[in-house]
Scaffold this motif. Structure first.
Motif, PDB file in Angstrom:
ATOM      1  N   GLN A 156      27.712 -32.574  13.328  1.00 28.28           N
ATOM      2  CA  GLN A 156      27.947 -33.421  12.169  1.00 28.28           C
ATOM      3  C   GLN A 156      28.815 -34.643  12.487  1.00 28.28           C
ATOM      4  OE1 GLN A 156      28.745 -30.195  12.363  1.00 28.28           O
ATOM      5  NE2 GLN A 156      27.481 -29.095  10.882  1.00 28.28           N
ATOM      6  N   GLU A 157      29.331 -34.700  13.704  1.00 30.31           N
ATOM      7  CA  GLU A 157      30.273 -35.758  14.077  1.00 30.31           C
ATOM      8  C   GLU A 157      29.705 -37.151  13.844  1.00 30.31           C
ATOM      9  OE1 GLU A 157      32.645 -37.400  18.020  1.00 30.31           O
ATOM     10  OE2 GLU A 157      31.263 -35.730  18.209  1.00 30.31           O
ATOM     11  N   GLU A 210      27.137 -38.142  12.109  1.00 31.43           N
ATOM     12  CA  GLU A 210      26.760 -38.373  10.717  1.00 31.43           C
ATOM     13  C   GLU A 210      27.984 -38.648   9.837  1.00 31.43           C
ATOM     14  OE1 GLU A 210      24.774 -35.484   7.592  1.00 31.43           O
ATOM     15  OE2 GLU A 210      23.426 -35.993   9.237  1.00 31.43           O
ATOM     16  N   LEU A 211      29.034 -37.867  10.005  1.00 33.27           N
ATOM     17  CA  LEU A 211      30.257 -38.086   9.233  1.00 33.27           C
ATOM     18  C   LEU A 211      30.900 -39.429   9.577  1.00 33.27           C
ATOM     19  CD1 LEU A 211      31.854 -34.531   9.279  1.00 33.27           C
ATOM     20  CD2 LEU A 211      31.129 -35.814   7.256  1.00 33.27           C
ATOM     21  N   THR A 229      20.699 -36.772   4.364  1.00 34.98           N
ATOM     22  CA  THR A 229      21.172 -36.901   5.735  1.00 34.98           C
ATOM     23  C   THR A 229      20.748 -35.666   6.531  1.00 34.98           C
ATOM     24  OG1 THR A 229      23.308 -35.934   5.163  1.00 34.98           O
ATOM     25  CG2 THR A 229      23.141 -38.328   5.089  1.00 34.98           C
ATOM     26  N   THR A 230      20.722 -35.792   7.829  1.00 39.90           N
ATOM     27  CA  THR A 230      20.148 -34.764   8.691  1.00 39.90           C
ATOM     28  C   THR A 230      20.902 -33.438   8.660  1.00 39.90           C
ATOM     29  OG1 THR A 230      19.408 -36.528  10.143  1.00 39.90           O
ATOM     30  CG2 THR A 230      19.348 -34.306  11.029  1.00 39.90           C
ATOM     31  N   PHE A 231      22.192 -33.459   8.947  1.00 37.99           N
ATOM     32  CA  PHE A 231      22.944 -32.211   9.079  1.00 37.99           C
ATOM     33  C   PHE A 231      23.620 -31.769   7.793  1.00 37.99           C
ATOM     34  CE2 PHE A 231      22.790 -33.693  13.489  1.00 37.99           C
ATOM     35  CZ  PHE A 231      22.243 -32.564  14.063  1.00 37.99           C
ATOM     36  N   LEU A 232      24.240 -32.677   7.089  1.00 34.99           N
ATOM     37  CA  LEU A 232      24.996 -32.314   5.898  1.00 34.99           C
ATOM     38  C   LEU A 232      24.133 -32.246   4.637  1.00 34.99           C
ATOM     39  CD1 LEU A 232      28.162 -34.473   6.572  1.00 34.99           C
ATOM     40  CD2 LEU A 232      27.879 -32.030   6.933  1.00 34.99           C
ATOM     41  N   ARG A 233      22.936 -32.780   4.716  1.00 33.42           N
ATOM     42  CA  ARG A 233      21.994 -32.788   3.596  1.00 33.42           C
ATOM     43  C   ARG A 233      22.566 -33.503   2.369  1.00 33.42           C
ATOM     44  NH1 ARG A 233      17.678 -32.892   5.418  1.00 33.42           N
ATOM     45  NH2 ARG A 233      16.705 -32.224   3.504  1.00 33.42           N
TER      46      ARG A 233
END
Length: 161
Positions: free
Chosen positions: A50-51, A53-54, A121-125
């Protein structure tokens, strides 16, 4: 005239009350995420998918809200040497161009806002509208700040910062 000064001061302070905490939180967020990612990667040998993306989300908020905050201090968009030689007409022209650009961008961001509400978003949705909200606020705040700057340019005011 006194009413105009109070109104501009109130608007400026209201925008700053939103911008300053957002900029602070996003800066701390980016630093924390990248530091945790580096520690996790190199010392713990773990993963933190998630790094990116965040950091990306915080960066987008920092850019658009921070851009308005920087504009509060008068640090952009024109070059100082040209600005000082050309005077009020040049400053006004550049600020009007910036208002036009921001208004066009704001129009298209709002126009496509619903389209990106479906995407996540990809990881956090998280919904992509979270990112577009930063753009809407940022461009709106910048337009307001440019209008204030044009008013102050032609009617010098003592607006408390």
């Amino acid at each position: 005239m006194n009413r105009l000064v109070k109104t501009i001061s109130y608007i400026d302070k209201a925008l700053a009350a939103i911008e300053i905490p957002v900029v602070f939180i996003t800066e701390v967020g980016i630093i924390s995420i990248l530091l945790y990612g580096a520690i996790n990667r190199y010392f713990i040998h773990g993963t933190f998918p998630q790094e990116a993306e965040l950091a990306w989300i915080f960066h987008i908020w920092l850019v658009f809200i921070g851009g308005s905050l920087v504009l509060r201090k008068g640090d952009h968009p024109y070059v100082g040497i040209i600005r000082d030689k050309k005077g009020k007409l040049y400053k006004t022209f550049v600020m009007l161009l910036c208002i036009l650009f921001s208004a066009v961008m704001l129009y298209y961001v709002i126009d496509y806002y619903d389209v990106y509400g479906i995407k996540k978003t990809t990881f956090l949705r998280l919904p992509m509208t979270l990112l577009y909200a930063a753009m809407i606020l940022g461009f709106t705040f910048m337009i307001i700040r440019y209008i204030i700057k044009i008013i102050i340019l032609y009617k010098p005011l003592e607006v408390s910062r």
